[in-house]
Scaffold this motif. Structure first.
Motif, PDB file in Angstrom:
ATOM      1  N   ALA A   1       6.395  11.663 -17.312  1.00  0.00           N
ATOM      2  CA  ALA A   1       7.614  11.025 -17.825  1.00  0.00           C
ATOM      3  C   ALA A   1       7.744   9.598 -17.291  1.00  0.00           C
ATOM      4  O   ALA A   1       8.168   8.686 -18.007  1.00  0.00           O
ATOM      5  N   LEU A   2       7.374   9.403 -16.031  1.00  0.00           N
ATOM      6  CA  LEU A   2       7.462   8.066 -15.440  1.00  0.00           C
ATOM      7  C   LEU A   2       6.541   7.080 -16.156  1.00  0.00           C
ATOM      8  O   LEU A   2       6.866   5.900 -16.308  1.00  0.00           O
ATOM      9  N   TYR A   3       5.414   7.578 -16.614  1.00  0.00           N
ATOM     10  CA  TYR A   3       4.438   6.703 -17.262  1.00  0.00           C
ATOM     11  C   TYR A   3       4.902   6.238 -18.635  1.00  0.00           C
ATOM     12  O   TYR A   3       4.239   5.404 -19.253  1.00  0.00           O
ATOM     13  N   ARG A   4       6.024   6.757 -19.118  1.00  0.00           N
ATOM     14  CA  ARG A   4       6.601   6.222 -20.347  1.00  0.00           C
ATOM     15  C   ARG A   4       7.255   4.867 -20.096  1.00  0.00           C
ATOM     16  O   ARG A   4       7.489   4.098 -21.029  1.00  0.00           O
ATOM     17  N   TYR A   5       7.549   4.581 -18.839  1.00  0.00           N
ATOM     18  CA  TYR A   5       8.228   3.331 -18.491  1.00  0.00           C
ATOM     19  C   TYR A   5       7.279   2.296 -17.884  1.00  0.00           C
ATOM     20  O   TYR A   5       7.453   1.098 -18.090  1.00  0.00           O
ATOM     21  N   PHE A   6       6.308   2.763 -17.138  1.00  0.00           N
ATOM     22  CA  PHE A   6       5.255   1.901 -16.593  1.00  0.00           C
ATOM     23  C   PHE A   6       3.937   2.652 -16.726  1.00  0.00           C
ATOM     24  O   PHE A   6       3.855   3.836 -16.387  1.00  0.00           O
ATOM     25  N   THR A   7       2.927   1.968 -17.192  1.00  0.00           N
ATOM     26  CA  THR A   7       1.660   2.645 -17.477  1.00  0.00           C
ATOM     27  C   THR A   7       0.895   3.038 -16.226  1.00  0.00           C
ATOM     28  O   THR A   7      -0.047   3.828 -16.305  1.00  0.00           O
ATOM     29  N   GLY A   8       1.290   2.491 -15.080  1.00  0.00           N
ATOM     30  CA  GLY A   8       0.618   2.819 -13.835  1.00  0.00           C
ATOM     31  C   GLY A   8       1.108   1.926 -12.713  1.00  0.00           C
ATOM     32  O   GLY A   8       2.029   1.115 -12.895  1.00  0.00           O
TER      33      GLY A   8
ATOM     34  N   GLU B   1      11.852  11.306  -6.614  1.00  0.00           N
ATOM     35  CA  GLU B   1      13.197  10.882  -6.233  1.00  0.00           C
ATOM     36  C   GLU B   1      14.114  10.778  -7.440  1.00  0.00           C
ATOM     37  O   GLU B   1      15.332  10.987  -7.335  1.00  0.00           O
ATOM     38  N   MET B   2      13.552  10.474  -8.599  1.00  0.00           N
ATOM     39  CA  MET B   2      14.359  10.319  -9.808  1.00  0.00           C
ATOM     40  C   MET B   2      14.492  11.624 -10.587  1.00  0.00           C
ATOM     41  O   MET B   2      15.203  11.680 -11.586  1.00  0.00           O
ATOM     42  N   GLY B   3      13.800  12.664 -10.123  1.00  0.00           N
ATOM     43  CA  GLY B   3      13.850  13.927 -10.834  1.00  0.00           C
ATOM     44  C   GLY B   3      13.051  13.917 -12.119  1.00  0.00           C
ATOM     45  O   GLY B   3      13.367  14.665 -13.060  1.00  0.00           O
ATOM     46  N   LEU B   4      12.023  13.070 -12.155  1.00  0.00           N
ATOM     47  CA  LEU B   4      11.175  12.977 -13.334  1.00  0.00           C
ATOM     48  C   LEU B   4       9.816  13.587 -13.041  1.00  0.00           C
ATOM     49  O   LEU B   4       9.371  13.637 -11.889  1.00  0.00           O
ATOM     50  N   SER B   5       9.128  13.995 -14.080  1.00  0.00           N
ATOM     51  CA  SER B   5       7.732  14.404 -13.921  1.00  0.00           C
ATOM     52  C   SER B   5       6.870  13.147 -13.899  1.00  0.00           C
ATOM     53  O   SER B   5       7.298  12.071 -14.342  1.00  0.00           O
ATOM     54  N   GLY B   6       5.661  13.272 -13.377  1.00  0.00           N
ATOM     55  CA  GLY B   6       4.745  12.142 -13.364  1.00  0.00           C
ATOM     56  C   GLY B   6       4.515  11.570 -14.745  1.00  0.00           C
ATOM     57  O   GLY B   6       4.660  10.355 -14.969  1.00  0.00           O
TER      58      GLY B   6
ATOM     59  N   ILE C   1       0.819  -1.212   0.000  1.00  0.00           N
ATOM     60  CA  ILE C   1       0.000   0.000   0.000  1.00  0.00           C
ATOM     61  C   ILE C   1       0.852   1.262   0.000  1.00  0.00           C
ATOM     62  O   ILE C   1       0.340   2.360  -0.235  1.00  0.00           O
ATOM     63  N   ALA C   2       2.160   1.129   0.276  1.00  0.00           N
ATOM     64  CA  ALA C   2       3.045   2.301   0.315  1.00  0.00           C
ATOM     65  C   ALA C   2       3.578   2.677  -1.060  1.00  0.00           C
ATOM     66  O   ALA C   2       4.215   3.718  -1.216  1.00  0.00           O
ATOM     67  N   LEU C   3       3.320   1.847  -2.064  1.00  0.00           N
ATOM     68  CA  LEU C   3       3.859   2.099  -3.382  1.00  0.00           C
ATOM     69  C   LEU C   3       3.228   3.357  -3.989  1.00  0.00           C
ATOM     70  O   LEU C   3       2.009   3.438  -4.139  1.00  0.00           O
ATOM     71  N   ALA C   4       4.064   4.339  -4.330  1.00  0.00           N
ATOM     72  CA  ALA C   4       3.573   5.619  -4.849  1.00  0.00           C
ATOM     73  C   ALA C   4       4.443   6.062  -6.008  1.00  0.00           C
ATOM     74  O   ALA C   4       5.615   6.416  -5.831  1.00  0.00           O
ATOM     75  N   LEU C   5       3.879   6.049  -7.198  1.00  0.00           N
ATOM     76  CA  LEU C   5       4.649   6.417  -8.382  1.00  0.00           C
ATOM     77  C   LEU C   5       5.067   7.878  -8.366  1.00  0.00           C
ATOM     78  O   LEU C   5       6.141   8.232  -8.863  1.00  0.00           O
ATOM     79  N   THR C   6       4.257   8.740  -7.772  1.00  0.00           N
ATOM     80  CA  THR C   6       4.617  10.155  -7.726  1.00  0.00           C
ATOM     81  C   THR C   6       5.882  10.367  -6.891  1.00  0.00           C
ATOM     82  O   THR C   6       6.728  11.198  -7.239  1.00  0.00           O
ATOM     83  N   ARG C   7       6.002   9.614  -5.803  1.00  0.00           N
ATOM     84  CA  ARG C   7       7.199   9.745  -4.966  1.00  0.00           C
ATOM     85  C   ARG C   7       8.427   9.196  -5.686  1.00  0.00           C
ATOM     86  O   ARG C   7       9.529   9.737  -5.554  1.00  0.00           O
ATOM     87  N   ILE C   8       8.235   8.103  -6.427  1.00  0.00           N
ATOM     88  CA  ILE C   8       9.337   7.550  -7.210  1.00  0.00           C
ATOM     89  C   ILE C   8       9.805   8.564  -8.245  1.00  0.00           C
ATOM     90  O   ILE C   8      11.006   8.804  -8.415  1.00  0.00           O
ATOM     91  N   ALA C   9       8.852   9.179  -8.942  1.00  0.00           N
ATOM     92  CA  ALA C   9       9.202  10.176  -9.951  1.00  0.00           C
ATOM     93  C   ALA C   9       9.983  11.332  -9.333  1.00  0.00           C
ATOM     94  O   ALA C   9      10.974  11.809  -9.899  1.00  0.00           O
TER      95      ALA C   9
END
Length: 257
Positions: A51-58, A44-49, A34-42
């Motif tokens: 941009a992250l969805y180019r690698y995983f759709t969700g 930390e990587m210096g990516l926009s939200g 339940i802690a998995l958060a793509l916005t936080r990953i983005a």
């Protein structure tokens, strides 16, 4: 070789996906699924939200990748353990202990990944169908061990139900045949076909193999999940001691030597 032949763009994409998965695993270790958060990953990587969805759709796409990786790694660990254990003159009972300890060792070393596979369901998430075959690959090495057994009364009903399952589902027959081909094709009188269904004959040895693997999974899941979740804290026993005792009882029930 395949990696070397990739172009720079493909290598960069692979590296970025790997970095995303590493950060996701860190989140899982800290707070579970339940802690998995793509916005936080983005972030930390210096990516926009976007941009992250180019690698995983969700979220679910990322979870699918993490679960597939975990099953594949666990299956590889079990295959290595089975190969090591099959060398020399170790009996079937000893090999059962080897496999059980390998399963436990992987789970204890990778608790957040193990709980991703065997822990509480993540709200709103449904694993893709192909994870079933990956899960079966983890348990596959147990099948040939129990195919050699002679189940006693305590597990006879389970063997009967596995015969029905084998008769009804071709994919299950194929799973047993892949890991325990001798059981699927047994010709000895004691192993002769008991039931003939739409998919052909089902041998007693195949039913024994499947019953043993399913029972082993239930014992492993119960004991290892409790240990990984910290439920043995403050108790005097080691997780390996408890699991070893459970495997001894299961070996006795199947008459393993």
């Amino acid at each position: 070789m395949e990696r070397a032949q990739q172009g720079p763009r493909a290598r960069y994409r692979e590296q970025t996906r790997a970095e995303i998965k590493d950060l996701a695993l860190r989140q899982l270790a800290e707070g579970g699924g339940i802690a998995l958060a793509l916005t936080r990953i983005a972030k930390e990587m210096g990516l926009s939200g976007p941009a992250l969805y180019r690698y995983f759709t969700g979220r679910d796409d990322l979870l699918n990748a993490l679960i597939r990786d975990a099953y594949d790694d666990a299956a590889a660990a079990m295959a290595r353990a089975a190969a090591r254990s099959a060398k020399g003159s170790r009996g079937v009972r000893a090999r059962l202990h080897d496999l059980a300890e390998a399963y436990r060792a992987w789970a204890v070393a990778e608790p957040h990944r193990y709980l991703l596979l065997q822990g509480a369901p993540i709200p709103g998430y449904v694993a893709p169908p192909d994870t079933l075959e990956r899960a079966r690959a983890v348990l596959g090495p147990f099948l040939p061990l129990f195919a050699t057994g002679n189940p006693g009364p305590a597990v006879a009903a389970m063997a009967d139900e596995m015969t029905a399952w084998l008769t009804a589902e071709e994919s299950v027959r194929a799973w047993v045949a892949q890991y325990a081909p001798e059981a699927a094709e047994a010709t000895e009188p004691a192993e002769a076909a008991e039931v003939t269904g739409a998919g052909g004959a089902v041998t007693a040895a195949a039913a024994h193999a499947l019953a043993g693997a399913v029972l082993a999974w239930a014992q492993l899941h119960g004991s290892v999940s409790l240990e990984v979740a910290g439920q043995f804290a403050g108790m005097a026993h080691r997780g390996g001691t408890l699991l070893g005792a459970q495997m001894e009882l299961l070996a006795d029930a199947f008459g393993l030597e």
